[in-house]
Motif scaffolding. Structure first.
Motif, PDB file in Angstrom:
ATOM      1  N   SER A  10       0.805  -1.227   0.000  1.00  0.00           N
ATOM      2  CA  SER A  10       0.000   0.000   0.000  1.00  0.00           C
ATOM      3  C   SER A  10       0.837   1.275   0.000  1.00  0.00           C
ATOM      4  O   SER A  10       0.286   2.376  -0.146  1.00  0.00           O
ATOM      5  CB  SER A  10      -0.930   0.013   1.215  1.00  0.00           C
ATOM      6  OG  SER A  10      -0.185  -0.115   2.429  1.00  0.00           O
ATOM      7  N   TRP A  11       2.148   1.163   0.167  1.00  0.00           N
ATOM      8  CA  TRP A  11       3.007   2.343   0.260  1.00  0.00           C
ATOM      9  C   TRP A  11       3.239   2.976  -1.107  1.00  0.00           C
ATOM     10  O   TRP A  11       3.315   2.286  -2.132  1.00  0.00           O
ATOM     11  CB  TRP A  11       4.348   1.958   0.865  1.00  0.00           C
ATOM     12  CG  TRP A  11       5.341   3.092   0.918  1.00  0.00           C
ATOM     13  CD1 TRP A  11       5.482   4.018   1.906  1.00  0.00           C
ATOM     14  CD2 TRP A  11       6.308   3.421  -0.085  1.00  0.00           C
ATOM     15  NE1 TRP A  11       6.488   4.901   1.590  1.00  0.00           N
ATOM     16  CE2 TRP A  11       7.005   4.565   0.371  1.00  0.00           C
ATOM     17  CE3 TRP A  11       6.640   2.863  -1.314  1.00  0.00           C
ATOM     18  CZ2 TRP A  11       8.020   5.152  -0.366  1.00  0.00           C
ATOM     19  CZ3 TRP A  11       7.649   3.448  -2.062  1.00  0.00           C
ATOM     20  CH2 TRP A  11       8.334   4.588  -1.582  1.00  0.00           C
ATOM     21  N   SER A  12       3.355   4.313  -1.107  1.00  0.00           N
ATOM     22  CA  SER A  12       3.737   5.060  -2.303  1.00  0.00           C
ATOM     23  C   SER A  12       4.612   6.231  -1.890  1.00  0.00           C
ATOM     24  O   SER A  12       4.467   6.756  -0.767  1.00  0.00           O
ATOM     25  CB  SER A  12       2.513   5.600  -3.048  1.00  0.00           C
ATOM     26  OG  SER A  12       1.790   4.569  -3.664  1.00  0.00           O
ATOM     27  N   PRO A  13       5.529   6.676  -2.757  1.00  0.00           N
ATOM     28  CA  PRO A  13       6.289   7.888  -2.447  1.00  0.00           C
ATOM     29  C   PRO A  13       5.367   9.094  -2.366  1.00  0.00           C
ATOM     30  O   PRO A  13       4.293   9.119  -2.983  1.00  0.00           O
ATOM     31  CB  PRO A  13       7.253   8.018  -3.645  1.00  0.00           C
ATOM     32  CG  PRO A  13       7.222   6.714  -4.339  1.00  0.00           C
ATOM     33  CD  PRO A  13       5.890   6.109  -4.073  1.00  0.00           C
ATOM     34  N   ARG A  14       5.790  10.092  -1.607  1.00  0.00           N
ATOM     35  CA  ARG A  14       5.015  11.327  -1.553  1.00  0.00           C
ATOM     36  C   ARG A  14       5.003  11.977  -2.928  1.00  0.00           C
ATOM     37  O   ARG A  14       6.036  12.050  -3.607  1.00  0.00           O
ATOM     38  CB  ARG A  14       5.625  12.284  -0.535  1.00  0.00           C
ATOM     39  CG  ARG A  14       5.445  11.851   0.904  1.00  0.00           C
ATOM     40  CD  ARG A  14       6.153  12.795   1.851  1.00  0.00           C
ATOM     41  NE  ARG A  14       5.883  14.198   1.576  1.00  0.00           N
ATOM     42  CZ  ARG A  14       6.394  15.218   2.274  1.00  0.00           C
ATOM     43  NH1 ARG A  14       7.216  14.955   3.281  1.00  0.00           N
ATOM     44  NH2 ARG A  14       6.093  16.457   1.959  1.00  0.00           N
ATOM     45  N   PRO A  15       3.844  12.482  -3.378  1.00  0.00           N
ATOM     46  CA  PRO A  15       3.774  13.092  -4.716  1.00  0.00           C
ATOM     47  C   PRO A  15       4.741  14.256  -4.896  1.00  0.00           C
ATOM     48  O   PRO A  15       5.239  14.483  -6.010  1.00  0.00           O
ATOM     49  CB  PRO A  15       2.318  13.558  -4.811  1.00  0.00           C
ATOM     50  CG  PRO A  15       1.575  12.681  -3.849  1.00  0.00           C
ATOM     51  CD  PRO A  15       2.524  12.427  -2.721  1.00  0.00           C
ATOM     52  N   ASP A  16       5.013  14.996  -3.807  1.00  0.00           N
ATOM     53  CA  ASP A  16       5.921  16.141  -3.923  1.00  0.00           C
ATOM     54  C   ASP A  16       7.383  15.738  -3.771  1.00  0.00           C
ATOM     55  O   ASP A  16       8.275  16.575  -3.909  1.00  0.00           O
ATOM     56  CB  ASP A  16       5.568  17.204  -2.882  1.00  0.00           C
ATOM     57  CG  ASP A  16       5.633  16.677  -1.449  1.00  0.00           C
ATOM     58  OD1 ASP A  16       5.443  15.455  -1.258  1.00  0.00           O
ATOM     59  OD2 ASP A  16       5.883  17.470  -0.529  1.00  0.00           O
ATOM     60  N   GLU A  17       7.647  14.441  -3.468  1.00  0.00           N
ATOM     61  CA  GLU A  17       9.014  13.952  -3.333  1.00  0.00           C
ATOM     62  C   GLU A  17       9.149  12.592  -4.021  1.00  0.00           C
ATOM     63  O   GLU A  17       9.402  11.571  -3.382  1.00  0.00           O
ATOM     64  CB  GLU A  17       9.417  13.843  -1.861  1.00  0.00           C
ATOM     65  CG  GLU A  17       9.501  15.173  -1.135  1.00  0.00           C
ATOM     66  CD  GLU A  17       9.991  15.020   0.294  1.00  0.00           C
ATOM     67  OE1 GLU A  17      10.064  13.859   0.774  1.00  0.00           O
ATOM     68  OE2 GLU A  17      10.302  16.040   0.930  1.00  0.00           O
ATOM     69  N   PRO A  18       8.990  12.552  -5.343  1.00  0.00           N
ATOM     70  CA  PRO A  18       9.093  11.265  -6.033  1.00  0.00           C
ATOM     71  C   PRO A  18      10.502  10.699  -5.958  1.00  0.00           C
ATOM     72  O   PRO A  18      11.484  11.439  -5.859  1.00  0.00           O
ATOM     73  CB  PRO A  18       8.719  11.618  -7.478  1.00  0.00           C
ATOM     74  CG  PRO A  18       9.073  13.068  -7.614  1.00  0.00           C
ATOM     75  CD  PRO A  18       8.781  13.683  -6.276  1.00  0.00           C
ATOM     76  N   ALA A  19      10.591   9.399  -5.986  1.00  0.00           N
ATOM     77  CA  ALA A  19      11.893   8.730  -5.964  1.00  0.00           C
ATOM     78  C   ALA A  19      12.421   8.606  -7.383  1.00  0.00           C
ATOM     79  O   ALA A  19      11.674   8.290  -8.313  1.00  0.00           O
ATOM     80  CB  ALA A  19      11.775   7.357  -5.322  1.00  0.00           C
ATOM     81  N   ASP A  20      13.710   8.858  -7.546  1.00  0.00           N
ATOM     82  CA  ASP A  20      14.334   8.675  -8.852  1.00  0.00           C
ATOM     83  C   ASP A  20      14.683   7.215  -9.108  1.00  0.00           C
ATOM     84  O   ASP A  20      14.779   6.788 -10.260  1.00  0.00           O
ATOM     85  CB  ASP A  20      15.603   9.527  -8.946  1.00  0.00           C
ATOM     86  CG  ASP A  20      15.315  11.008  -8.751  1.00  0.00           C
ATOM     87  OD1 ASP A  20      14.597  11.572  -9.583  1.00  0.00           O
ATOM     88  OD2 ASP A  20      15.792  11.577  -7.748  1.00  0.00           O
ATOM     89  N   LEU A  21      14.884   6.454  -8.025  1.00  0.00           N
ATOM     90  CA  LEU A  21      15.171   5.026  -8.153  1.00  0.00           C
ATOM     91  C   LEU A  21      14.393   4.264  -7.092  1.00  0.00           C
ATOM     92  O   LEU A  21      14.523   4.531  -5.893  1.00  0.00           O
ATOM     93  CB  LEU A  21      16.671   4.755  -7.988  1.00  0.00           C
ATOM     94  CG  LEU A  21      17.089   3.280  -7.931  1.00  0.00           C
ATOM     95  CD1 LEU A  21      16.672   2.536  -9.184  1.00  0.00           C
ATOM     96  CD2 LEU A  21      18.601   3.163  -7.694  1.00  0.00           C
ATOM     97  N   LEU A  22      13.586   3.323  -7.543  1.00  0.00           N
ATOM     98  CA  LEU A  22      12.901   2.383  -6.669  1.00  0.00           C
ATOM     99  C   LEU A  22      13.590   1.037  -6.847  1.00  0.00           C
ATOM    100  O   LEU A  22      13.568   0.453  -7.930  1.00  0.00           O
ATOM    101  CB  LEU A  22      11.420   2.276  -7.048  1.00  0.00           C
ATOM    102  CG  LEU A  22      10.591   3.547  -6.836  1.00  0.00           C
ATOM    103  CD1 LEU A  22       9.223   3.388  -7.466  1.00  0.00           C
ATOM    104  CD2 LEU A  22      10.469   3.884  -5.355  1.00  0.00           C
ATOM    105  N   PHE A  23      14.224   0.568  -5.783  1.00  0.00           N
ATOM    106  CA  PHE A  23      15.079  -0.622  -5.838  1.00  0.00           C
ATOM    107  C   PHE A  23      14.459  -1.705  -4.972  1.00  0.00           C
ATOM    108  O   PHE A  23      14.292  -1.514  -3.764  1.00  0.00           O
ATOM    109  CB  PHE A  23      16.478  -0.254  -5.334  1.00  0.00           C
ATOM    110  CG  PHE A  23      17.523  -1.309  -5.533  1.00  0.00           C
ATOM    111  CD1 PHE A  23      18.253  -1.371  -6.712  1.00  0.00           C
ATOM    112  CD2 PHE A  23      17.806  -2.229  -4.532  1.00  0.00           C
ATOM    113  CE1 PHE A  23      19.234  -2.333  -6.901  1.00  0.00           C
ATOM    114  CE2 PHE A  23      18.790  -3.195  -4.707  1.00  0.00           C
ATOM    115  CZ  PHE A  23      19.512  -3.244  -5.899  1.00  0.00           C
ATOM    116  N   GLY A  24      14.099  -2.834  -5.580  1.00  0.00           N
ATOM    117  CA  GLY A  24      13.434  -3.892  -4.835  1.00  0.00           C
ATOM    118  C   GLY A  24      14.160  -5.214  -4.974  1.00  0.00           C
ATOM    119  O   GLY A  24      14.053  -5.876  -6.015  1.00  0.00           O
ATOM    120  N   ASN A  25      14.893  -5.602  -3.952  1.00  0.00           N
ATOM    121  CA  ASN A  25      15.647  -6.857  -3.980  1.00  0.00           C
ATOM    122  C   ASN A  25      14.904  -7.948  -3.232  1.00  0.00           C
ATOM    123  O   ASN A  25      14.713  -7.853  -2.011  1.00  0.00           O
ATOM    124  CB  ASN A  25      17.038  -6.654  -3.361  1.00  0.00           C
ATOM    125  CG  ASN A  25      17.796  -7.970  -3.242  1.00  0.00           C
ATOM    126  OD1 ASN A  25      18.086  -8.618  -4.234  1.00  0.00           O
ATOM    127  ND2 ASN A  25      18.093  -8.369  -2.004  1.00  0.00           N
TER     128      ASN A  25
END
Length: 259
Positions: free
Chosen positions: A88-103
């Motif tokens: 259910s988690w998402s980055p804050r719209p005003d602080e998007p992530a440039d890299l989403l890394f899922g290991n």
């Protein structure tokens, strides 16, 4: 037995478990991302890789396990870690992530393809999502978990409790999922052969991951009996090399998608 993740058990094989995120990170084409999120950061071994690669970035580790986060904070006291459910988690719209890394995390997330697409939609132009997942449900070690669970005196207790992971979709499904959103999608498989100290080593490896939902359904006596039966079957399925060690064949799926 609780189904909580154990950082101590997981880190018994830290070198082997850290190789896939290292291999995944080597294929990430971003030079200077501002914000990096380590999805399912576990005990912080993958977070440490991200901090080393991107020392100027704001790197945040995210996990749902308190024990994993405790270990991660001890390992990297200056880093930021958040307890959250990836489903259910998402980055804050005003602080998007440039890299989403899922290991090695999305295989545990219900309806993970929908979650992966939703997270990819949050990336800014030029941002990337990088994911590695075990693709080993057809391997003997995983099949034997299910077979031993269904055959022993614990079968009724364990019925319906051990379907924690489904087979991954084929690579083309991930390409079709992400290509409409992304300018570039790279997908590949790597098969690792981890050197284990006998069949007991294989059992110890999976006690830190795929065996968890099986063992959590049992009391101490039944759990010990299940592990003994499973270890016996593993010894047959994985013959020893000349020096007594065994090789754990472990296929993994990798993907890197850039918006």
């Amino acid at each position: 037995m609780s189904d909580e993740w154990s950082a101590r058990q997981y880190l018994k094989f830290e070198d082997d478990r850290t190789r896939p995120p290292r291999d995944l990170l080597a294929q990430v084409p971003l030079a200077r991302p501002r914000r990096v999120i380590d999805l399912g950061c576990g005990p912080g071994n993958s977070t440490e890789l991200l901090i080393e690669r991107y020392p100027d970035a704001e790197v945040t580790g995210l996990d749902s396990s308190p024990d994993m986060l405790r270990q991660a904070r001890e390992r990297l006291p200056r880093a930021t870690f958040l307890e959250a459910d990836l489903a259910s988690w998402s980055p804050r719209p005003d602080e998007p992530a440039d890299l989403l890394f899922g290991n090695a995390v999305f295989q545990w997330v219900p309806d993970h393809t929908a979650v992966l697409r939703r997270l990819a939609e949050t990336l800014p132009a030029g941002g990337a999502v990088a994911v590695q997942m075990p693709d080993n449900t057809g391997e003997p070690a995983l099949e034997l978990m299910r077979e031993v669970a269904a055959e022993g005196p614990w079968a009724a207790t364990m019925a319906g409790t051990h379907a924690a992971r489904n087979d991954l979709p084929p690579p083309g499904a991930y390409y079709d999922l992400l290509k409409p959103l992304c300018s570039h999608v790279d997908i590949w498989h790597t098969v690792y052969n981890h050197v284990m100290e006998g069949p007991e080593g294989i059992v110890e490896w999976f006690k830190g991951s795929a065996l968890r939902p099986f063992l959590s359904a049992l009391g101490p006596t039944a759990r010990d009996a299940y592990l003994a039966a499973y270890t016996e079957r593993i010894a047959t399925a994985y013959p020893a090399c000349l020096d007594g060690r065994v090789l754990l064949r472990f296929p993994r799926l990798f993907l890197v998608a850039v918006r």
